[in-house]
Motif scaffolding. Structure first.
Motif, mmCIF file in Angstrom:
data_model
loop_
_atom_site.group_PDB
_atom_site.id
_atom_site.type_symbol
_atom_site.label_atom_id
_atom_site.label_comp_id
_atom_site.label_asym_id
_atom_site.label_seq_id
_atom_site.Cartn_x
_atom_site.Cartn_y
_atom_site.Cartn_z
ATOM 1 N N LEU A 25 0.818 -1.213 0.000
ATOM 2 C CA LEU A 25 0.000 0.000 0.000
ATOM 3 C C LEU A 25 0.854 1.267 0.000
ATOM 4 O O LEU A 25 0.428 2.307 -0.501
ATOM 5 C CB LEU A 25 -0.950 0.000 1.202
ATOM 6 N N LEU A 26 2.042 1.168 0.532
ATOM 7 C CA LEU A 26 2.938 2.312 0.559
ATOM 8 C C LEU A 26 3.303 2.765 -0.855
ATOM 9 O O LEU A 26 3.460 3.954 -1.112
ATOM 10 C CB LEU A 26 4.198 1.976 1.345
ATOM 11 N N MET A 27 3.402 1.821 -1.784
ATOM 12 C CA MET A 27 3.714 2.164 -3.169
ATOM 13 C C MET A 27 2.558 2.950 -3.807
ATOM 14 O O MET A 27 2.779 3.877 -4.598
ATOM 15 C CB MET A 27 4.014 0.907 -3.986
ATOM 16 N N PHE A 28 1.331 2.585 -3.459
ATOM 17 C CA PHE A 28 0.174 3.327 -3.960
ATOM 18 C C PHE A 28 0.105 4.711 -3.300
ATOM 19 O O PHE A 28 -0.337 5.672 -3.918
ATOM 20 C CB PHE A 28 -1.117 2.543 -3.725
ATOM 21 N N SER A 29 0.553 4.798 -2.076
ATOM 22 C CA SER A 29 0.619 6.090 -1.403
ATOM 23 C C SER A 29 1.583 7.012 -2.139
ATOM 24 O O SER A 29 1.308 8.202 -2.329
ATOM 25 C CB SER A 29 1.054 5.902 0.052
ATOM 26 N N ALA A 30 2.699 6.473 -2.596
ATOM 27 C CA ALA A 30 3.653 7.260 -3.374
ATOM 28 C C ALA A 30 3.019 7.725 -4.682
ATOM 29 O O ALA A 30 3.212 8.866 -5.115
ATOM 30 C CB ALA A 30 4.913 6.445 -3.657
ATOM 31 N N GLY A 31 2.246 6.850 -5.307
ATOM 32 C CA GLY A 31 1.546 7.228 -6.531
ATOM 33 C C GLY A 31 0.550 8.345 -6.283
ATOM 34 O O GLY A 31 0.418 9.272 -7.093
ATOM 35 N N ALA A 32 -0.151 8.280 -5.162
ATOM 36 C CA ALA A 32 -1.120 9.324 -4.827
ATOM 37 C C ALA A 32 -0.415 10.654 -4.562
ATOM 38 O O ALA A 32 -0.920 11.713 -4.952
ATOM 39 C CB ALA A 32 -1.951 8.901 -3.619
ATOM 40 N N LEU A 33 0.742 10.619 -3.930
ATOM 41 C CA LEU A 33 1.498 11.861 -3.706
ATOM 42 C C LEU A 33 1.972 12.455 -5.027
ATOM 43 O O LEU A 33 1.944 13.680 -5.213
ATOM 44 C CB LEU A 33 2.687 11.605 -2.789
ATOM 45 N N ALA A 34 2.394 11.604 -5.960
ATOM 46 C CA ALA A 34 2.805 12.100 -7.274
ATOM 47 C C ALA A 34 1.614 12.713 -8.008
ATOM 48 O O ALA A 34 1.737 13.756 -8.654
ATOM 49 C CB ALA A 34 3.421 10.970 -8.093
ATOM 50 N N ALA A 35 0.457 12.069 -7.896
ATOM 51 C CA ALA A 35 -0.752 12.612 -8.521
ATOM 52 C C ALA A 35 -1.127 13.954 -7.892
ATOM 53 O O ALA A 35 -1.568 14.873 -8.588
ATOM 54 C CB ALA A 35 -1.900 11.616 -8.396
ATOM 55 N N ALA A 36 -0.948 14.080 -6.579
ATOM 56 C CA ALA A 36 -1.221 15.355 -5.912
ATOM 57 C C ALA A 36 -0.292 16.445 -6.434
ATOM 58 O O ALA A 36 -0.710 17.592 -6.623
ATOM 59 C CB ALA A 36 -1.064 15.206 -4.397
ATOM 60 N N ALA A 37 0.958 16.069 -6.702
ATOM 61 C CA ALA A 37 1.923 17.047 -7.207
ATOM 62 C C ALA A 37 1.508 17.556 -8.587
ATOM 63 O O ALA A 37 1.540 18.761 -8.835
ATOM 64 C CB ALA A 37 3.315 16.429 -7.265
ATOM 65 N N VAL A 38 1.105 16.645 -9.479
ATOM 66 C CA VAL A 38 0.702 17.108 -10.812
ATOM 67 C C VAL A 38 -0.633 17.839 -10.758
ATOM 68 O O VAL A 38 -0.883 18.748 -11.554
ATOM 69 C CB VAL A 38 0.682 15.978 -11.867
ATOM 70 N N ALA A 39 -1.491 17.468 -9.812
ATOM 71 C CA ALA A 39 -2.747 18.196 -9.638
ATOM 72 C C ALA A 39 -2.450 19.623 -9.202
ATOM 73 O O ALA A 39 -3.104 20.571 -9.645
ATOM 74 C CB ALA A 39 -3.648 17.494 -8.621
ATOM 75 N N GLY A 40 -1.469 19.777 -8.350
ATOM 76 C CA GLY A 40 -1.062 21.102 -7.903
ATOM 77 C C GLY A 40 -0.495 21.950 -9.025
ATOM 78 O O GLY A 40 -0.543 23.177 -8.976
ATOM 79 N N LEU A 41 0.032 21.290 -10.044
ATOM 80 C CA LEU A 41 0.552 22.003 -11.205
ATOM 81 C C LEU A 41 -0.530 22.299 -12.238
ATOM 82 O O LEU A 41 -0.255 22.867 -13.282
ATOM 83 C CB LEU A 41 1.688 21.196 -11.856
ATOM 84 N N GLY A 42 -1.758 21.856 -11.934
ATOM 85 C CA GLY A 42 -2.880 22.158 -12.813
ATOM 86 C C GLY A 42 -3.204 21.099 -13.845
ATOM 87 O O GLY A 42 -3.947 21.382 -14.799
ATOM 88 N N ALA A 43 -2.696 19.885 -13.707
ATOM 89 C CA ALA A 43 -2.977 18.821 -14.668
ATOM 90 C C ALA A 43 -4.438 18.390 -14.569
ATOM 91 O O ALA A 43 -5.076 18.503 -13.521
ATOM 92 C CB ALA A 43 -2.059 17.626 -14.410
ATOM 93 N N SER A 44 -4.951 17.858 -15.671
ATOM 94 C CA SER A 44 -6.343 17.395 -15.701
ATOM 95 C C SER A 44 -6.476 16.095 -14.912
ATOM 96 O O SER A 44 -5.488 15.415 -14.614
ATOM 97 C CB SER A 44 -6.782 17.167 -17.148
ATOM 98 N N VAL A 45 -7.714 15.736 -14.595
ATOM 99 C CA VAL A 45 -7.981 14.517 -13.816
ATOM 100 C C VAL A 45 -7.453 13.269 -14.522
ATOM 101 O O VAL A 45 -6.853 12.403 -13.869
ATOM 102 C CB VAL A 45 -9.491 14.401 -13.483
ATOM 103 N N PRO A 46 -7.634 13.103 -15.857
ATOM 104 C CA PRO A 46 -7.067 11.917 -16.510
ATOM 105 C C PRO A 46 -5.534 11.847 -16.397
ATOM 106 O O PRO A 46 -4.970 10.765 -16.204
ATOM 107 C CB PRO A 46 -7.496 12.062 -17.973
ATOM 108 N N VAL A 47 -4.865 12.988 -16.464
ATOM 109 C CA VAL A 47 -3.402 13.009 -16.312
ATOM 110 C C VAL A 47 -3.031 12.630 -14.879
ATOM 111 O O VAL A 47 -2.082 11.864 -14.655
ATOM 112 C CB VAL A 47 -2.821 14.388 -16.706
ATOM 113 N N GLN A 48 -3.766 13.138 -13.928
ATOM 114 C CA GLN A 48 -3.519 12.796 -12.524
ATOM 115 C C GLN A 48 -3.652 11.292 -12.315
ATOM 116 O O GLN A 48 -2.810 10.665 -11.666
ATOM 117 C CB GLN A 48 -4.510 13.529 -11.621
ATOM 118 N N GLY A 49 -4.720 10.724 -12.880
ATOM 119 C CA GLY A 49 -4.927 9.280 -12.766
ATOM 120 C C GLY A 49 -3.810 8.495 -13.426
ATOM 121 O O GLY A 49 -3.357 7.470 -12.909
#
Length: 151
Positions: A25-49
């Motif tokens: 689960l820790l690996m998925f947590s890292a993925g979620a943090l990376a998605a949060a980073a790109v979301a913060g940069l303004g990426a769209s939801v499909p890119v975040q996913g």
């Protein structure tokens, strides 16, 4: 708003990992943090996913096996002064049967020589035979029969 959701997901996955201790689960947590980073940069939801999926997959494939190997390495992990037995130190203050000082891995230690086995001047390399109350007992580095004394 997306950033906050990804961060909540990352924290929830990290907390859940505490209870599973599988490093999955820790690996998925890292993925979620990376998605949060790109979301913060303004990426769209499909890119975040997509970032979430790619980072999670990469950490599962590349990072998790390395971490598991490190955590499950064979052999006991030494702790404390017992790990010093057999290590090589350098004399910094003359060592005799009463007192002296050696440097081991950048640390200074009170030292004394093995009973009846002489004096070691500064610069000599010595082997630590044992520790006794914060003082290391030393003998000349790699003397004949040292392995018999360490056993």
């Amino acid at each position: 708003m997306d950033v906050l959701l990804w961060i909540i997901a990352a924290v929830a996955l990290a907390v859940a990992e505490i209870f599973t201790t599988t490093l999955f689960l820790l690996m998925f947590s890292a993925g979620a943090l990376a998605a949060a980073a790109v979301a913060g940069l303004g990426a769209s939801v499909p890119v975040q996913g997509g970032v979430f999926v790619v980072v999670s997959a990469l950490t599962l494939v590349a990072l998790r096996p390395v971490l598991l190997r490190h955590l499950h390495r064979s052999g006991p992990v030494g702790m404390g002064t017992a790990t010093m037995q057999g290590a090589t130190a350098v004399v910094v203050e003359q060592v005799d049967t009463e007192h002296g000082m050696v440097r081991l891995d950048g640390e200074l230690w009170q030292a004394r020589s093995l009973e009846g086995f002489g004096t070691y001047p500064p610069g000599d390399r010595v082997t630590i035979l044992e520790t006794a109350g914060g003082t290391v007992v030393v003998w000349h580095d790699d003397p004949p029969g040292i392995t018999d004394l360490l056993s």
